[in-house]
Design a protein around this motif. Structure first.
Motif, PDB file in Angstrom:
ATOM      1  N   GLN A 212      -3.113 -26.623 -88.873  1.00  0.00           N
ATOM      2  CA  GLN A 212      -3.613 -26.684 -87.499  1.00  0.00           C
ATOM      3  C   GLN A 212      -2.609 -27.363 -86.576  1.00  0.00           C
ATOM      4  OE1 GLN A 212      -7.652 -28.135 -86.848  1.00  0.00           O
ATOM      5  NE2 GLN A 212      -8.208 -27.549 -88.925  1.00  0.00           N
ATOM      6  N   THR A 213      -2.029 -28.472 -87.048  1.00  0.00           N
ATOM      7  CA  THR A 213      -1.068 -29.214 -86.235  1.00  0.00           C
ATOM      8  C   THR A 213       0.155 -28.366 -85.912  1.00  0.00           C
ATOM      9  OG1 THR A 213      -1.776 -31.293 -87.246  1.00  0.00           O
ATOM     10  CG2 THR A 213       0.346 -31.293 -86.104  1.00  0.00           C
ATOM     11  N   LEU A 214       0.672 -27.681 -86.925  1.00  0.00           N
ATOM     12  CA  LEU A 214       1.866 -26.852 -86.723  1.00  0.00           C
ATOM     13  C   LEU A 214       1.554 -25.625 -85.862  1.00  0.00           C
ATOM     14  CD1 LEU A 214       3.410 -26.997 -90.325  1.00  0.00           C
ATOM     15  CD2 LEU A 214       4.126 -28.271 -88.290  1.00  0.00           C
ATOM     16  N   LEU A 215       0.444 -24.971 -86.156  1.00  0.00           N
ATOM     17  CA  LEU A 215       0.067 -23.783 -85.391  1.00  0.00           C
ATOM     18  C   LEU A 215      -0.222 -24.118 -83.933  1.00  0.00           C
ATOM     19  CD1 LEU A 215      -2.283 -21.971 -87.950  1.00  0.00           C
ATOM     20  CD2 LEU A 215       0.055 -21.337 -87.321  1.00  0.00           C
ATOM     21  N   GLY A 216      -0.731 -25.324 -83.692  1.00  0.00           N
ATOM     22  CA  GLY A 216      -1.030 -25.731 -82.328  1.00  0.00           C
ATOM     23  C   GLY A 216       0.193 -25.872 -81.454  1.00  0.00           C
ATOM     24  N   LEU A 217       1.386 -25.945 -82.062  1.00  0.00           N
ATOM     25  CA  LEU A 217       2.620 -26.070 -81.298  1.00  0.00           C
ATOM     26  C   LEU A 217       3.219 -24.712 -80.917  1.00  0.00           C
ATOM     27  CD1 LEU A 217       4.341 -28.952 -83.304  1.00  0.00           C
ATOM     28  CD2 LEU A 217       3.098 -29.115 -81.138  1.00  0.00           C
ATOM     29  N   LEU A 218       2.619 -23.623 -81.410  1.00  0.00           N
ATOM     30  CA  LEU A 218       3.103 -22.289 -81.065  1.00  0.00           C
ATOM     31  C   LEU A 218       2.686 -21.928 -79.640  1.00  0.00           C
ATOM     32  CD1 LEU A 218       2.211 -20.394 -84.367  1.00  0.00           C
ATOM     33  CD2 LEU A 218       4.471 -21.195 -83.635  1.00  0.00           C
ATOM     34  N   PRO A 219       3.487 -21.125 -78.932  1.00  0.00           N
ATOM     35  CA  PRO A 219       3.121 -20.773 -77.550  1.00  0.00           C
ATOM     36  C   PRO A 219       1.820 -19.982 -77.456  1.00  0.00           C
ATOM     37  CG  PRO A 219       5.036 -19.517 -78.302  1.00  0.00           C
ATOM     38  CD  PRO A 219       4.808 -20.590 -79.312  1.00  0.00           C
ATOM     39  N   ILE A 220       1.558 -19.100 -78.434  1.00  0.00           N
ATOM     40  CA  ILE A 220       0.321 -18.328 -78.378  1.00  0.00           C
ATOM     41  C   ILE A 220      -0.887 -19.231 -78.573  1.00  0.00           C
ATOM     42  CG2 ILE A 220       0.426 -17.781 -80.841  1.00  0.00           C
ATOM     43  CD1 ILE A 220      -0.984 -15.556 -78.014  1.00  0.00           C
ATOM     44  N   SER A 221      -0.758 -20.250 -79.434  1.00  0.00           N
ATOM     45  CA  SER A 221      -1.863 -21.188 -79.660  1.00  0.00           C
ATOM     46  C   SER A 221      -2.103 -22.035 -78.414  1.00  0.00           C
ATOM     47  CB  SER A 221      -1.557 -22.094 -80.857  1.00  0.00           C
ATOM     48  OG  SER A 221      -1.335 -21.343 -82.019  1.00  0.00           O
ATOM     49  N   ALA A 222      -1.021 -22.524 -77.807  1.00  0.00           N
ATOM     50  CA  ALA A 222      -1.160 -23.331 -76.597  1.00  0.00           C
ATOM     51  C   ALA A 222      -1.802 -22.519 -75.478  1.00  0.00           C
ATOM     52  CB  ALA A 222       0.209 -23.852 -76.165  1.00  0.00           C
ATOM     53  N   LEU A 223      -1.401 -21.254 -75.354  1.00  0.00           N
ATOM     54  CA  LEU A 223      -1.961 -20.417 -74.289  1.00  0.00           C
ATOM     55  C   LEU A 223      -3.421 -20.072 -74.557  1.00  0.00           C
ATOM     56  CD1 LEU A 223      -1.583 -18.872 -71.686  1.00  0.00           C
ATOM     57  CD2 LEU A 223      -0.617 -16.965 -73.001  1.00  0.00           C
ATOM     58  N   SER A 224      -3.737 -19.648 -75.771  1.00  0.00           N
ATOM     59  CA  SER A 224      -5.116 -19.259 -76.073  1.00  0.00           C
ATOM     60  C   SER A 224      -6.054 -20.467 -76.042  1.00  0.00           C
ATOM     61  CB  SER A 224      -5.190 -18.562 -77.438  1.00  0.00           C
ATOM     62  OG  SER A 224      -4.717 -19.401 -78.463  1.00  0.00           O
ATOM     63  N   ASP A 241      -1.437 -28.456 -73.477  1.00  0.00           N
ATOM     64  CA  ASP A 241      -1.068 -27.055 -73.665  1.00  0.00           C
ATOM     65  C   ASP A 241      -0.034 -26.611 -72.633  1.00  0.00           C
ATOM     66  OD1 ASP A 241      -2.879 -26.513 -75.864  1.00  0.00           O
ATOM     67  OD2 ASP A 241      -4.499 -26.628 -74.398  1.00  0.00           O
ATOM     68  N   LEU A 242      -0.172 -27.084 -71.405  1.00  0.00           N
ATOM     69  CA  LEU A 242       0.819 -26.767 -70.368  1.00  0.00           C
ATOM     70  C   LEU A 242       2.186 -27.335 -70.749  1.00  0.00           C
ATOM     71  CD1 LEU A 242      -1.291 -27.400 -67.137  1.00  0.00           C
ATOM     72  CD2 LEU A 242      -0.402 -25.191 -67.916  1.00  0.00           C
ATOM     73  N   GLY A 243       2.181 -28.528 -71.339  1.00  0.00           N
ATOM     74  CA  GLY A 243       3.435 -29.132 -71.773  1.00  0.00           C
ATOM     75  C   GLY A 243       4.119 -28.330 -72.864  1.00  0.00           C
ATOM     76  N   VAL A 244       3.335 -27.866 -73.848  1.00  0.00           N
ATOM     77  CA  VAL A 244       3.892 -27.050 -74.937  1.00  0.00           C
ATOM     78  C   VAL A 244       4.493 -25.766 -74.379  1.00  0.00           C
ATOM     79  CG1 VAL A 244       3.320 -25.705 -77.001  1.00  0.00           C
ATOM     80  CG2 VAL A 244       2.358 -28.000 -76.698  1.00  0.00           C
ATOM     81  N   LEU A 245       3.785 -25.114 -73.473  1.00  0.00           N
ATOM     82  CA  LEU A 245       4.282 -23.872 -72.885  1.00  0.00           C
ATOM     83  C   LEU A 245       5.535 -24.112 -72.049  1.00  0.00           C
ATOM     84  CD1 LEU A 245       0.912 -22.189 -71.831  1.00  0.00           C
ATOM     85  CD2 LEU A 245       2.441 -21.483 -73.681  1.00  0.00           C
ATOM     86  N   THR A 246       5.587 -25.240 -71.341  1.00  0.00           N
ATOM     87  CA  THR A 246       6.764 -25.564 -70.537  1.00  0.00           C
ATOM     88  C   THR A 246       7.995 -25.732 -71.417  1.00  0.00           C
ATOM     89  OG1 THR A 246       5.415 -26.655 -68.846  1.00  0.00           O
ATOM     90  CG2 THR A 246       7.755 -27.211 -68.899  1.00  0.00           C
ATOM     91  N   VAL A 247       7.841 -26.425 -72.534  1.00  0.00           N
ATOM     92  CA  VAL A 247       8.962 -26.623 -73.465  1.00  0.00           C
ATOM     93  C   VAL A 247       9.455 -25.278 -73.997  1.00  0.00           C
ATOM     94  CG1 VAL A 247       9.630 -27.559 -75.700  1.00  0.00           C
ATOM     95  CG2 VAL A 247       8.294 -28.955 -74.116  1.00  0.00           C
ATOM     96  N   TRP A 248       8.524 -24.426 -74.414  1.00  0.00           N
ATOM     97  CA  TRP A 248       8.910 -23.105 -74.917  1.00  0.00           C
ATOM     98  C   TRP A 248       9.585 -22.267 -73.838  1.00  0.00           C
ATOM     99  CZ3 TRP A 248       9.429 -21.382 -79.683  1.00  0.00           C
ATOM    100  CH2 TRP A 248       8.712 -21.986 -80.711  1.00  0.00           C
ATOM    101  N   ALA A 249       9.081 -22.358 -72.603  1.00  0.00           N
ATOM    102  CA  ALA A 249       9.668 -21.591 -71.504  1.00  0.00           C
ATOM    103  C   ALA A 249      11.102 -22.034 -71.226  1.00  0.00           C
ATOM    104  CB  ALA A 249       8.812 -21.737 -70.250  1.00  0.00           C
ATOM    105  N   VAL A 250      11.318 -23.339 -71.171  1.00  0.00           N
ATOM    106  CA  VAL A 250      12.658 -23.870 -70.902  1.00  0.00           C
ATOM    107  C   VAL A 250      13.621 -23.499 -72.027  1.00  0.00           C
ATOM    108  CG1 VAL A 250      14.022 -25.973 -70.648  1.00  0.00           C
ATOM    109  CG2 VAL A 250      11.835 -25.751 -69.445  1.00  0.00           C
ATOM    110  N   LEU A 251      13.185 -23.695 -73.268  1.00  0.00           N
ATOM    111  CA  LEU A 251      14.041 -23.385 -74.406  1.00  0.00           C
ATOM    112  C   LEU A 251      14.314 -21.882 -74.513  1.00  0.00           C
ATOM    113  CD1 LEU A 251      12.575 -25.751 -77.175  1.00  0.00           C
ATOM    114  CD2 LEU A 251      14.670 -26.063 -75.832  1.00  0.00           C
ATOM    115  N   GLY A 252      13.275 -21.075 -74.359  1.00  0.00           N
ATOM    116  CA  GLY A 252      13.433 -19.628 -74.501  1.00  0.00           C
ATOM    117  C   GLY A 252      14.308 -19.023 -73.429  1.00  0.00           C
ATOM    118  N   LEU A 253      14.024 -19.347 -72.170  1.00  0.00           N
ATOM    119  CA  LEU A 253      14.808 -18.793 -71.066  1.00  0.00           C
ATOM    120  C   LEU A 253      16.241 -19.323 -71.086  1.00  0.00           C
ATOM    121  CD1 LEU A 253      12.136 -18.964 -68.224  1.00  0.00           C
ATOM    122  CD2 LEU A 253      13.006 -16.904 -69.345  1.00  0.00           C
TER     123      LEU A 253
END
Length: 263
Positions: A212-224, A241-253
């Motif tokens: 659960q802890t690891l899956l919760g850090l995925l962007p799809i988990s944070a968004l859903s 969840d907004l923080g997790v998505l922000t990190v993924w957005a910055v890293l991905g882009l």
């Protein structure tokens, strides 16, 4: 006035002025083209529209998965909205862009008056247009099934925008670094894995605590989960969840901008 003067005057007044169109017009035209191509592609239409809609209807009407207390549609709709964002911004965009890169389409467009950053902007805007159509359709279906949304619309908008940015960056990174066939296989595999383990259909609390802890850090988990907190439970801003998505957005882009190969 002589005929030659009239001709010269006419030529000076009506002669064409070669040159690129205004940048905003080029981006708008490319966005419209990208959107049409996305919606005309049968495989992409299956991923972006048909699968999320079928999942929403099936699991809302058939008691297959225990979604906890309350109506199943109230739990499922936020997850399916997150799935729709992932299918368009990540899976669909990665596959389409990967094959455009393989066939030299991106290389040719990169040599046109349209700057490369403007091409990426047009692709992102086409994703947003497609997502709006998806969200409208899924919302209508969910409301027909008895969905009762709650919460702050601004929080929902922020989650959707950050989720789009995160998945778009990851999709472009994959498309710009892997071969087209590898992108096709990897994008579809990731789609299936995140559908099962990202809290979209199956609640995260059904998994072991460590998972659960690891899956919760995925962007799809944070968004859903973020959408579920707002739309199902009426929560305010889901900052975690907004923080997790922000990190993924910055890293991905950032990674996509750094490592994307145009040919």
């Amino acid at each position: 006035m002589s005929a030659g003067t009239e001709t010269g005057t006419g030529a000076g007044r009506y002669a064409p002025a070669p040159g690129a169109a205004p940048l905003s017009r080029m981006i708008a035209a490319q966005t419209a083209f990208e959107t049409k191509m996305l919606l005309r592609n049968g495989e992409q239409l299956l991923l972006t529209v048909i699968i999320p809609s079928l999942l929403l209807v099936l699991f809302s009407t058939v008691d297959i998965i225990d979604t906890g207390s309350g109506a199943s549609v109230d739990f499922l709709t936020p997850g399916v909205l997150a799935l729709a964002v992932m299918s368009t911004a990540f899976t669909g965009q990665a596959i389409a862009t990967g094959f455009e890169r393989r066939y030299g389409v991106l290389k040719r467009l990169g040599a046109s008056p349209l700057p490369r950053w403007a091409l990426m902007t047009a692709k992102t805007l086409s994703v947003l247009v497609t997502e709006v159509l998806q969200i409208v359709l899924l919302t209508v279906i969910a409301l027909a099934l008895g969905w009762s949304p709650e919460g702050n619309p601004l929080a929902v908008l922020l989650l959707l925008v950050l989720g789009t940015a995160a998945f778009s960056g990851l999709g472009l990174l994959m498309a710009g670094t892997l071969k087209a066939e590898a992108t096709l296989a990897a994008a579809n595999l990731v789609f299936v894995l995140l559908l099962v383990g990202g809290g979209v259909i199956v609640p995260l609390d059904k998994f072991p605590d460590t998972a659960q802890t690891l899956l919760g850090l995925l962007p799809i988990s944070a968004l859903s989960e973020g959408l579920r907190e707002v739309l199902q439970h009426g929560a305010g801003m889901p900052w975690g969840d907004l923080g997790v998505l922000t990190v993924w957005a910055v890293l991905g882009l950032g990674a996509a901008a750094r490592f994307f190969r145009w040919e």
